[in-house]
Design a protein around this motif. Structure first.
Motif, PDB file in Angstrom:
ATOM      1  N   ASP A 137      59.548  59.765  44.494  1.00 25.61           N
ATOM      2  CA  ASP A 137      60.914  60.302  44.466  1.00 25.61           C
ATOM      3  C   ASP A 137      60.950  61.558  43.570  1.00 25.61           C
ATOM      4  O   ASP A 137      60.091  61.730  42.699  1.00 25.61           O
ATOM      5  CB  ASP A 137      61.897  59.263  43.895  1.00 25.61           C
ATOM      6  N   GLU A 138      61.963  62.368  43.813  1.00 27.91           N
ATOM      7  CA  GLU A 138      62.038  63.629  43.053  1.00 27.91           C
ATOM      8  C   GLU A 138      63.384  63.792  42.350  1.00 27.91           C
ATOM      9  O   GLU A 138      64.419  63.359  42.866  1.00 27.91           O
ATOM     10  CB  GLU A 138      61.823  64.807  44.018  1.00 27.91           C
ATOM     11  N   ILE A 139      63.313  64.414  41.178  1.00 28.97           N
ATOM     12  CA  ILE A 139      64.528  64.828  40.466  1.00 28.97           C
ATOM     13  C   ILE A 139      64.449  66.338  40.293  1.00 28.97           C
ATOM     14  O   ILE A 139      63.395  66.873  39.931  1.00 28.97           O
ATOM     15  CB  ILE A 139      64.638  64.114  39.098  1.00 28.97           C
ATOM     16  N   LEU A 145      59.321  65.897  38.836  1.00 26.12           N
ATOM     17  CA  LEU A 145      60.446  66.635  38.246  1.00 26.12           C
ATOM     18  C   LEU A 145      60.275  68.114  38.581  1.00 26.12           C
ATOM     19  O   LEU A 145      59.243  68.706  38.278  1.00 26.12           O
ATOM     20  CB  LEU A 145      60.419  66.410  36.727  1.00 26.12           C
ATOM     21  N   GLY A 164      68.167  54.992  36.901  1.00 26.21           N
ATOM     22  CA  GLY A 164      66.842  55.518  37.251  1.00 26.21           C
ATOM     23  C   GLY A 164      65.778  54.439  37.355  1.00 26.21           C
ATOM     24  O   GLY A 164      65.030  54.384  38.342  1.00 26.21           O
ATOM     25  N   THR A 212      64.550  64.018  47.186  1.00 23.31           N
ATOM     26  CA  THR A 212      65.326  64.210  45.947  1.00 23.31           C
ATOM     27  C   THR A 212      66.367  63.106  45.810  1.00 23.31           C
ATOM     28  O   THR A 212      67.201  62.913  46.692  1.00 23.31           O
ATOM     29  CB  THR A 212      66.043  65.584  45.969  1.00 23.31           C
ATOM     30  N   LYS A 213      66.314  62.424  44.676  1.00 22.55           N
ATOM     31  CA  LYS A 213      67.263  61.321  44.447  1.00 22.55           C
ATOM     32  C   LYS A 213      68.351  61.728  43.453  1.00 22.55           C
ATOM     33  O   LYS A 213      69.423  61.134  43.409  1.00 22.55           O
ATOM     34  CB  LYS A 213      66.525  60.085  43.916  1.00 22.55           C
ATOM     35  N   LEU A 214      68.036  62.727  42.626  1.00 24.24           N
ATOM     36  CA  LEU A 214      69.025  63.170  41.640  1.00 24.24           C
ATOM     37  C   LEU A 214      68.842  64.663  41.361  1.00 24.24           C
ATOM     38  O   LEU A 214      67.701  65.135  41.224  1.00 24.24           O
ATOM     39  CB  LEU A 214      68.852  62.402  40.321  1.00 24.24           C
ATOM     40  N   LEU A 223      64.593  54.338  41.270  1.00 21.05           N
ATOM     41  CA  LEU A 223      63.595  55.353  41.617  1.00 21.05           C
ATOM     42  C   LEU A 223      62.224  54.711  41.809  1.00 21.05           C
ATOM     43  O   LEU A 223      61.890  53.728  41.154  1.00 21.05           O
ATOM     44  CB  LEU A 223      63.535  56.432  40.528  1.00 21.05           C
ATOM     45  N   TRP A 246      64.306  62.460  31.912  1.00 21.73           N
ATOM     46  CA  TRP A 246      63.680  62.458  33.253  1.00 21.73           C
ATOM     47  C   TRP A 246      62.167  62.545  33.128  1.00 21.73           C
ATOM     48  O   TRP A 246      61.438  62.015  33.967  1.00 21.73           O
ATOM     49  CB  TRP A 246      64.253  63.591  34.106  1.00 21.73           C
ATOM     50  N   SER A 275      71.287  63.492  47.991  1.00 27.45           N
ATOM     51  CA  SER A 275      70.957  63.252  46.577  1.00 27.45           C
ATOM     52  C   SER A 275      72.211  63.009  45.736  1.00 27.45           C
ATOM     53  O   SER A 275      73.283  63.535  46.031  1.00 27.45           O
ATOM     54  CB  SER A 275      70.211  64.472  46.014  1.00 27.45           C
TER      55      SER A 275
END
Ligand code: C6P
Length: 405
Positions: A112-114, A139, A104, A163-165, A108, A128, A193
């Motif tokens: 960026d979004e999780i 988030l 992360g 979204t990265k994760l 990131l 997170w 993602s």
């Protein structure tokens, strides 16, 4: 399943608590250990104890081989492509933190979004939130339906190109819900993602195939699957582990060190800095052997039978509310009895030698969504019996009488 034979493998089940033979229904918190695991840990210290990867003497060689063998057993258990994709950690929590820190922090950036779910354990939320503070990421939370399933259409809406994760609990430690992680991975992958699956509650109970699921990361804890405490694991795809920076720095994770800098050891040692929990790792390998000797499908079948029996028996307890879905779930029952505090119920059960957990189960956002502060939770495993459920329900009825007189 030969229940009597299995029960004989667990010495702790003979404990007398408050005059009663213990009934252990707190398996979602930690399971008990069979003799085979206890013996393996004892045997390591009695016959093989040495540091690994550091010496040419026989003891160190044997310890190294046994510890590496344990990685291979875990890899096979979850069908990883290679044992080098298995990093031993202290527990599932540390495995999630490893991803947050090592992947992360480096990958990131602001904006960026999780995406996680409201069903997550704190371990798959708080790391997170920490990244959000340092990296300015967003988030997002997927909601649940009133009957305790994830709202799958929300993944479609919340997962975007940013979204990265996506972090999803495979099976809920409160509701028992088993989530359709393969479908969720498909949605996440269509947007590019990565996906982290929290398998702390699934790995002990259902067949895990990380290749079939298609996830990038999968975490679990040894102590919830008959293994010792202080050992867990992270599975990650080899390409990702190879690209990632290490998590902790120091001995054994390096290949070369000069005063200018260092290069990293091969996988998985790059992520296992310092002297690891060798005995714990070996114990986890034996726990996996034990589960495989029973057959994980049989484990799940047995729990399903216990669950259905318990649902039937608990139905006539006055003012009871049971949370979570009826189908597609683990042998975990969270409930409240209106007008009685969960800790009071757990206290009465303890008087009868019955161990359950009461509280928020490290899932405060989920309980807020359910509109409660606490629940009582009974969670079953391979050694539990129908007679134990009878005793449990009897004790619950006594609690109702005591507190609702
Ligand atoms: N849940 C429970 O009583 P650790 O503590 O790292 O071994 O496991 C963390 C964890 C992560 N995900 C899920 C779904 C979990 O259930 C847990 C641990 C225990 O429910 C202790 S809080």
């Amino acid at each position: 399943m030969d229940l009597e034979k299995i029960r004989n493998d667990f010495p702790i089940l003979n404990r007398i608590i408050n005059g009663h033979q213990v009934i252990y229904f707190d398996n979602a918190a930690t399971t008990q250990r069979p003799r085979q695991v206890i013996e393996a840990v004892k045997n390591f210290y009695e016959t093989m104890n040495a540091n690994i990867h550091r010496a040419v003497h026989t003891l160190s060689y044997e310890a190294t081989v046994a510890y590496e063998e344990a990685h291979k057993k875990v890899a096979k258990f979850i069908n990883a492509r290679s044992w080098r994709e298995i990093v031993f950690t202290r527990n599932a929590t540390e495995a999630v933190n490893l991803v947050a820190y090592a992947w992360g922090l480096a990958n990131l950036k602001e904006g960026d979004e999780i995406v996680v779910t409201i069903m997550e354990h704190h371990s798959n939320i708080v790391p997170w939130q920490w990244l959000r503070k340092f990296k300015g990421i967003t988030l997002k939370f997927v909601d649940i339906t009133d009957d305790g399933y994830l709202k799958i259409d929300e993944f479609e809406k919340l997962i975007t190109e940013k979204t990265k994760l996506v972090g999803v609990v495979h099976a809920s430690n409160v509701l028992g819900t088993i989530n359709p992680v393969k479908d969720i991975v498909k949605i996440a992958k269509s947007k590019g993602s990565y996906v982290l699956i929290d398998g702390a509650q699934s790995a002990p109970h259902i067949k895990i195939d990380v290749q079939d699921i298609g996830c990038d990361f999968f975490v679990a804890s040894g102590h919830k699957m008959l293994g010792p405490t202080g050992i867990g694991f992270l599975y990650a795809r080899r390409e990702i582990l190879e690209q990632m920076e290490p998590f902790l720095y120091g001995g054994d994770m390096i290949s070369t060190v000069t005063i200018e800098g260092a290069t990293w050891n091969e996988l998985p040692w790059k992520f296992e800095a310092g002297t690891p929990n060798v005995a714990g790792g070996i114990g986890l390998g034996v726990a996996v052997d034990y589960l495989q000797s029973i057959g994980i499908d049989k484990v799940f079948e047995h729990e399903k039978e216990l669950l259905n029996y318990a649902f039937e028996k608990m139905a006539d307890i006055p003012d009871i509310e049971i949370y979570g879905p009826k189908k597609n779930r683990l042998g975990v029952i969270s409930f409240n009895i209106r007008g009685i505090h969960p800790h009071d119920i757990a206290g009465v059960l303890d008087q009868h030698g019955i161990a359950v957990r009461s509280g928020n189960h490290c899932t405060q956002p989920l309980l807020a969504r359910l509109g409660v502060d606490n629940t009582v939770r009974a969670s079953f495993y391979i050694y539990n019996t129908f007679e134990e459920i009878d005793r449990f329900v009897e004790a619950l009825k006594k609690a109702v009488k005591i507190f609702k007189r």
